[in-house]
Design a protein around this motif. Structure first.
Motif, PDB file in Angstrom:
ATOM      1  N   VAL A   1      -3.162 -31.177 -15.457  1.00 27.34           N
ATOM      2  CA  VAL A   1      -1.815 -31.007 -15.991  1.00 27.34           C
ATOM      3  C   VAL A   1      -0.802 -30.901 -14.853  1.00 27.34           C
ATOM      4  O   VAL A   1       0.312 -31.423 -14.946  1.00 27.34           O
ATOM      5  CB  VAL A   1      -1.778 -29.779 -16.911  1.00 27.34           C
ATOM      6  CG1 VAL A   1      -0.368 -29.491 -17.338  1.00 27.34           C
ATOM      7  CG2 VAL A   1      -2.627 -30.022 -18.121  1.00 27.34           C
TER       8      VAL A   1
ATOM      9  N   ARG B   1       2.404 -33.286 -14.600  1.00 31.77           N
ATOM     10  CA  ARG B   1       3.744 -32.719 -14.682  1.00 31.77           C
ATOM     11  C   ARG B   1       4.446 -32.710 -13.346  1.00 31.77           C
ATOM     12  O   ARG B   1       5.483 -32.064 -13.185  1.00 31.77           O
ATOM     13  CB  ARG B   1       3.674 -31.292 -15.227  1.00 31.77           C
ATOM     14  CG  ARG B   1       3.247 -31.211 -16.649  1.00 31.77           C
ATOM     15  CD  ARG B   1       4.305 -31.780 -17.537  1.00 31.77           C
ATOM     16  NE  ARG B   1       3.802 -31.824 -18.899  1.00 31.77           N
ATOM     17  CZ  ARG B   1       4.382 -32.549 -19.855  1.00 31.77           C
ATOM     18  NH1 ARG B   1       5.442 -33.240 -19.585  1.00 31.77           N
ATOM     19  NH2 ARG B   1       3.883 -32.556 -21.056  1.00 31.77           N
ATOM     20  N   ARG B   2       3.856 -33.348 -12.350  1.00 34.12           N
ATOM     21  CA  ARG B   2       4.423 -33.500 -11.007  1.00 34.12           C
ATOM     22  C   ARG B   2       4.705 -32.158 -10.352  1.00 34.12           C
ATOM     23  O   ARG B   2       5.715 -31.964  -9.693  1.00 34.12           O
ATOM     24  CB  ARG B   2       5.702 -34.344 -11.061  1.00 34.12           C
ATOM     25  CG  ARG B   2       5.489 -35.602 -11.858  1.00 34.12           C
ATOM     26  CD  ARG B   2       6.182 -36.772 -11.286  1.00 34.12           C
ATOM     27  NE  ARG B   2       7.598 -36.635 -11.213  1.00 34.12           N
ATOM     28  CZ  ARG B   2       8.381 -37.501 -10.579  1.00 34.12           C
ATOM     29  NH1 ARG B   2       7.850 -38.526  -9.982  1.00 34.12           N
ATOM     30  NH2 ARG B   2       9.666 -37.343 -10.563  1.00 34.12           N
ATOM     31  N   HIS B   3       3.796 -31.193 -10.524  1.00 33.88           N
ATOM     32  CA  HIS B   3       3.903 -29.934  -9.803  1.00 33.88           C
ATOM     33  C   HIS B   3       3.135 -29.979  -8.497  1.00 33.88           C
ATOM     34  O   HIS B   3       2.988 -28.962  -7.840  1.00 33.88           O
ATOM     35  CB  HIS B   3       3.361 -28.775 -10.649  1.00 33.88           C
ATOM     36  CG  HIS B   3       4.216 -28.462 -11.821  1.00 33.88           C
ATOM     37  ND1 HIS B   3       5.572 -28.345 -11.732  1.00 33.88           N
ATOM     38  CD2 HIS B   3       3.910 -28.261 -13.116  1.00 33.88           C
ATOM     39  CE1 HIS B   3       6.068 -28.079 -12.919  1.00 33.88           C
ATOM     40  NE2 HIS B   3       5.086 -28.030 -13.778  1.00 33.88           N
ATOM     41  N   VAL B   4       2.621 -31.142  -8.123  1.00 37.62           N
ATOM     42  CA  VAL B   4       1.844 -31.282  -6.895  1.00 37.62           C
ATOM     43  C   VAL B   4       2.745 -31.838  -5.812  1.00 37.62           C
ATOM     44  O   VAL B   4       3.496 -32.781  -6.056  1.00 37.62           O
ATOM     45  CB  VAL B   4       0.646 -32.222  -7.142  1.00 37.62           C
ATOM     46  CG1 VAL B   4      -0.136 -32.410  -5.869  1.00 37.62           C
ATOM     47  CG2 VAL B   4      -0.242 -31.659  -8.206  1.00 37.62           C
TER      48      VAL B   4
ATOM     49  N   ARG C   1       2.730 -41.969 -15.721  1.00 43.65           N
ATOM     50  CA  ARG C   1       4.165 -41.939 -15.520  1.00 43.65           C
ATOM     51  C   ARG C   1       4.639 -40.520 -15.249  1.00 43.65           C
ATOM     52  O   ARG C   1       5.599 -40.300 -14.552  1.00 43.65           O
ATOM     53  CB  ARG C   1       4.883 -42.474 -16.747  1.00 43.65           C
ATOM     54  CG  ARG C   1       4.799 -43.973 -16.864  1.00 43.65           C
ATOM     55  CD  ARG C   1       5.578 -44.447 -18.056  1.00 43.65           C
ATOM     56  NE  ARG C   1       4.971 -43.988 -19.285  1.00 43.65           N
ATOM     57  CZ  ARG C   1       5.556 -43.184 -20.148  1.00 43.65           C
ATOM     58  NH1 ARG C   1       6.764 -42.770 -19.920  1.00 43.65           N
ATOM     59  NH2 ARG C   1       4.935 -42.805 -21.244  1.00 43.65           N
ATOM     60  N   GLY C   2       3.956 -39.537 -15.840  1.00 43.91           N
ATOM     61  CA  GLY C   2       4.323 -38.164 -15.554  1.00 43.91           C
ATOM     62  C   GLY C   2       4.877 -37.419 -16.742  1.00 43.91           C
ATOM     63  O   GLY C   2       5.024 -36.210 -16.692  1.00 43.91           O
ATOM     64  N   ASP C   3       5.205 -38.119 -17.847  1.00 44.28           N
ATOM     65  CA  ASP C   3       5.782 -37.414 -18.984  1.00 44.28           C
ATOM     66  C   ASP C   3       4.942 -37.577 -20.240  1.00 44.28           C
ATOM     67  O   ASP C   3       5.416 -37.269 -21.325  1.00 44.28           O
ATOM     68  CB  ASP C   3       7.202 -37.906 -19.239  1.00 44.28           C
ATOM     69  CG  ASP C   3       7.255 -39.409 -19.398  1.00 44.28           C
ATOM     70  OD1 ASP C   3       6.249 -40.056 -19.096  1.00 44.28           O
ATOM     71  OD2 ASP C   3       8.312 -39.915 -19.800  1.00 44.28           O
ATOM     72  N   GLU C   4       3.718 -38.048 -20.106  1.00 44.89           N
ATOM     73  CA  GLU C   4       2.896 -38.177 -21.296  1.00 44.89           C
ATOM     74  C   GLU C   4       2.134 -36.882 -21.544  1.00 44.89           C
ATOM     75  O   GLU C   4       1.997 -36.055 -20.629  1.00 44.89           O
ATOM     76  CB  GLU C   4       1.918 -39.342 -21.176  1.00 44.89           C
ATOM     77  CG  GLU C   4       0.889 -39.224 -20.077  1.00 44.89           C
ATOM     78  CD  GLU C   4       1.408 -39.817 -18.794  1.00 44.89           C
ATOM     79  OE1 GLU C   4       1.998 -39.021 -18.042  1.00 44.89           O
ATOM     80  OE2 GLU C   4       1.243 -40.996 -18.530  1.00 44.89           O
ATOM     81  N   PRO C   5       1.662 -36.654 -22.804  1.00 46.90           N
ATOM     82  CA  PRO C   5       0.858 -35.461 -23.039  1.00 46.90           C
ATOM     83  C   PRO C   5      -0.424 -35.488 -22.227  1.00 46.90           C
ATOM     84  O   PRO C   5      -0.892 -36.553 -21.828  1.00 46.90           O
ATOM     85  CB  PRO C   5       0.556 -35.518 -24.533  1.00 46.90           C
ATOM     86  CG  PRO C   5       1.562 -36.422 -25.095  1.00 46.90           C
ATOM     87  CD  PRO C   5       1.940 -37.378 -24.038  1.00 46.90           C
ATOM     88  N   ALA C   6      -0.963 -34.287 -21.980  1.00 41.37           N
ATOM     89  CA  ALA C   6      -2.091 -34.187 -21.050  1.00 41.37           C
ATOM     90  C   ALA C   6      -3.352 -34.811 -21.603  1.00 41.37           C
ATOM     91  O   ALA C   6      -4.217 -35.218 -20.851  1.00 41.37           O
ATOM     92  CB  ALA C   6      -2.363 -32.736 -20.718  1.00 41.37           C
ATOM     93  N   ASP C   7      -3.475 -34.899 -22.942  1.00 40.98           N
ATOM     94  CA  ASP C   7      -4.704 -35.449 -23.479  1.00 40.98           C
ATOM     95  C   ASP C   7      -4.593 -36.938 -23.755  1.00 40.98           C
ATOM     96  O   ASP C   7      -5.460 -37.505 -24.393  1.00 40.98           O
ATOM     97  CB  ASP C   7      -5.130 -34.686 -24.744  1.00 40.98           C
ATOM     98  CG  ASP C   7      -3.955 -34.392 -25.638  1.00 40.98           C
ATOM     99  OD1 ASP C   7      -2.848 -34.809 -25.285  1.00 40.98           O
ATOM    100  OD2 ASP C   7      -4.153 -33.745 -26.673  1.00 40.98           O
TER     101      ASP C   7
END
Lengths: 132, 114
Positions: free
Chosen positions: A92, A96-99, A120-126
């Protein structure tokens, strides 16, 4: 007998102190490291080795089979659940680009120009990978 | 054994305090999840140290509960964060684009400090 007991006590105290020291290193790493992945790398240290050491120390010190088996159960739970939760949190965090991707040496989810190749970064995690 | 108890609980307590610092400061929700996970593990280690040094097995079942609770909590919050939809603040349901990346935020902080 008493010599044996005092040797066991010394070993147990060394295990407990080592586990407590690993918990301190986890706290220092949590405060000092730059992003979610490296903080998790530091924060899972007491979760595996520290808890194992503390449980070994407790199993040496505590009398009775029931307490020993329960401590073994806790250690087995930690060994089983730490990889699962670490995997989910890091997945996640990447999506969510927290890396901090400028600090990564190898990033197989981006192509050579630095564009996102899989997520892309904005899709749900599953959601599965969206290959366009 | 009293000396060992004091030293071990001091190490555990300072580790828990540093985890609390990250829990208060952490820029994202996932940082707080990691900090909470570490904090619960430190609490269970502290309970185990107390049980071992006082030879008192009463709190040992609590360790099982706390370790399972930490796992369930972190996994469920991770799934919740992953399932959150990115919604625009204007309410038109439009695409708000990519979330703010961590390296961009770090670069902005570096610029602001300069």
């Amino acid at each position: 007998m008493s010599v044996l007991a005092s040797i066991a006590d010394v070993v147990a105290a060394a295990c407990l102190l080592a586990g407590a020291f690993l918990c301190l290193t986890a706290g220092v790493g949590l405060v000092r490291f730059p992003d979610v992945l490296s903080r998790m790398h530091a924060g899972t240290k007491p979760q595996v080795l520290g808890v194992l050491l503390v449980m070994v120390g407790g199993a040496i010190r505590l009398h009775g089979l029931a307490a020993t088996w329960m401590l073994l159960l806790v250690a087995a739970f930690q060994l089983l659940t730490a990889p699962v939760s670490a995997h989910m949190i890091s997945r996640v965090a990447y999506r969510r680009r927290h890396v901090r991707r400028d600090l990564l040496l190898v990033d197989e989810l981006r192509d050579a120009e630095g564009r996102d190749s899989v997520y892309r970064g904005d899709e749900p995690a599953d959601a599965g990978p969206q290959l366009s | 054994m009293t000396v060992v108890a004091v030293i071990a609980q001091a190490l555990l307590g300072s580790g828990a305090l540093l985890a609390l610092v990250r829990l208060a400061r952490g820029p994202s929700l996932l940082d707080r999840v990691v900090a909470t996970d570490t904090l619960l593990v430190i609490i269970s280690a502290s309970l185990a140290v107390h049980a071992a040094l006082s030879r008192d097995p009463t709190v040992v079942p609590v360790l099982v509960v706390v370790s399972l609770l930490a796992f369930v909590g972190s996994v469920s919050i991770a799934r919740y964060v992953g399932g959150m939809l990115m919604q625009s603040s204007t309410g038109d349901g439009g695409n708000v684009g990519l979330p703010h990346a961590a390296e961009e935020r770090a670069a902005e902080e570096r610029e602001a400090r300069r």
